[in-house]
Design an enzyme around this catalytic site. Sequence first.
Site, mmCIF file in Angstrom:
data_model
loop_
_atom_site.group_PDB
_atom_site.id
_atom_site.type_symbol
_atom_site.label_atom_id
_atom_site.label_comp_id
_atom_site.label_asym_id
_atom_site.label_seq_id
_atom_site.Cartn_x
_atom_site.Cartn_y
_atom_site.Cartn_z
ATOM 1 N N SER A 47 17.270 -4.164 17.289
ATOM 2 C CA SER A 47 16.099 -4.342 18.154
ATOM 3 C C SER A 47 16.406 -5.242 19.354
ATOM 4 O O SER A 47 15.763 -5.128 20.392
ATOM 5 C CB SER A 47 14.944 -4.941 17.346
ATOM 6 O OG SER A 47 15.357 -6.159 16.753
ATOM 7 N N HIS A 70 13.043 -12.409 18.971
ATOM 8 C CA HIS A 70 12.977 -11.458 20.097
ATOM 9 C C HIS A 70 12.550 -12.158 21.384
ATOM 10 O O HIS A 70 12.063 -13.284 21.347
ATOM 11 C CB HIS A 70 12.033 -10.315 19.721
ATOM 12 C CG HIS A 70 12.529 -9.549 18.529
ATOM 13 N ND1 HIS A 70 12.063 -9.779 17.260
ATOM 14 C CD2 HIS A 70 13.478 -8.598 18.424
ATOM 15 C CE1 HIS A 70 12.710 -8.986 16.409
ATOM 16 N NE2 HIS A 70 13.572 -8.262 17.088
ATOM 17 N N ASP A 108 7.512 -15.519 16.473
ATOM 18 C CA ASP A 108 8.767 -14.759 16.480
ATOM 19 C C ASP A 108 9.747 -15.493 17.393
ATOM 20 O O ASP A 108 9.601 -15.479 18.621
ATOM 21 C CB ASP A 108 8.503 -13.331 16.984
ATOM 22 C CG ASP A 108 9.768 -12.470 17.059
ATOM 23 O OD1 ASP A 108 10.882 -13.034 17.007
ATOM 24 O OD2 ASP A 108 9.650 -11.236 17.172
#
Length: 429
Positions: A162, A408, A405
Amino acid sequence: MKSFLSSSSPSSFIALGRHRLVSPPYWLFILLLFMLFVSFLFSEDVLSVFQTLPRHPSKSFSGSSKEKQKRHEKLPFAIGETPEGCDVFSGRWVKDDSGHPLYEESECPYIQPQLTCLEHGRPDKEYRNWRWQPHGCSLRRFNATLMLENLRGKRMMFVGDSLNRGQYVSMVCLLHSIIPQGSKSMETFGSLKVFTAKDYNATIEFYWAPFLLESNSDNAIVHRIPDRMVRQGSINKHGNNWKGVDIIVFNTYLWWMTGQKMKMLRGSFEDEVKHFVAMETEDAYRVALRSMLEWVKENMDPKKTRVFFTSMSPHHPEGEEWGEPGANCYNQTTPIEDTSFWPKEASKSMMGVIGEVFPESEVPITLLNITQLSGYRKDAHTQIYKKQWNPVTPEQMANPRSYADCVHWCLPGLQDTWNELLFVKLFYP
Ligand SMILES: *[C@@H]1O[C@H](CO)[C@@H](O)[C@H](O)[C@H]1NC(C)=O
Ligand SMILES: *[C@@H]1O[C@H](CO)[C@@H](O)[C@H](O)[C@H]1NC(C)=O
Ligand SMILES: *[C@@H]1O[C@H](CO)[C@@H](O)[C@H](O)[C@H]1NC(C)=O
Ligand SMILES: *[C@@H]1O[C@H](CO)[C@@H](O)[C@H](O)[C@H]1NC(C)=O
């Protein structure tokens, strides 16, 4: 070490020797010992040369002597050079309100809702306004026209997890605005995403393969599997889908970090009773990187194509690392200023594996060494400002830090810089 020996000539003496040892005259035995000794010296010597290489990432791991001769040959896509001695990955962040961001979040429809931080209420905006300033020279400005012209009739592909998908989307965002509506498309075919610039007959693609090797986490959508397993010798399972690309950008790191040994499958995922060995993460990672190099050797033509590898993307779960105990990336609005900061996680031996394995490559691989420069960017993560997988509970809401998070990155943002560096390494290596 083992594989290095097997690819160098002294090992063939050793192999030859082993046969003769059935009934060896003493002089032969002594000669053998001597050869072993020499081969040991030789390999140590060469290894130490390799070990110095990672400190010069700008030289793109041109390790073997063959590569050294080629160093001054023009790499495909090159149109100029970065000044000798300028390591573009070593530098500092400079506030740049007029030059960055390179595009607006609302102008790029391709950003997945997990990365659109403003849309999800991020209150501060300055995380988008930083420019990377190498110590030794200035970065050339990203030129979308130049990039697209050079991709005419070609395929560029990002392969990995990702984080690599984030870099892929950033690249599409950097390019799409100069392509008229109706001349571009984005399609998804299982693990593959394809952005097409029709007038250029060019594609920019992303292929989901978080371990590069076949694994039980390969489903592009459903892949949150705690008990991860990868299959040894399976690079072609995914690699068959990468054939024919002109520029390939690999990454793989995050998924190996389970905190446990890695299960390396020896048979097939279809086997009822699965035969696997539990390997140290580092050893399993080495196996995967070597497989990648093998694939590259078989499938990429060093005269026409380029291979990149993006190094580990650091995360910021632990404020203690930058002198803020109890904090994490949540509510961070400025980069770390201490230039000696080095993400703790990056001291692990995984980076060492890259430095050890890449010099073995026969095809030049350009390392995008983004680890330290991203390590400074505790402010650039998506935090809580993203589409959540699960509804946020009242307890979480009361303590936003608990579900931030810190892996990311918001787009636009840090990953645009990764592509500015990719641009520089592609055209001005
Ligand atoms: C990456 O860059 C950093 C900072 O310049 C350097 O310390 C490190 O050795 C490099 N790592 C590799 C694997 O090249
Ligand atoms: C960008 O690249 C194009 C095509 O090579 C060139 O014509 C143009 O001058 C470049 N723009 C800038 C700002 O350098
Ligand atoms: C378009 O690009 C592909 C490679 O991606 C090439 O095989 C094909 O010949 C190109 N078609 C035209 C019309 O240029
Ligand atoms: C966020 O940081 C600011 C200082 O920059 C501080 O005043 C505030 O209390 C912090 N908020 C939370 C929820 O931690």
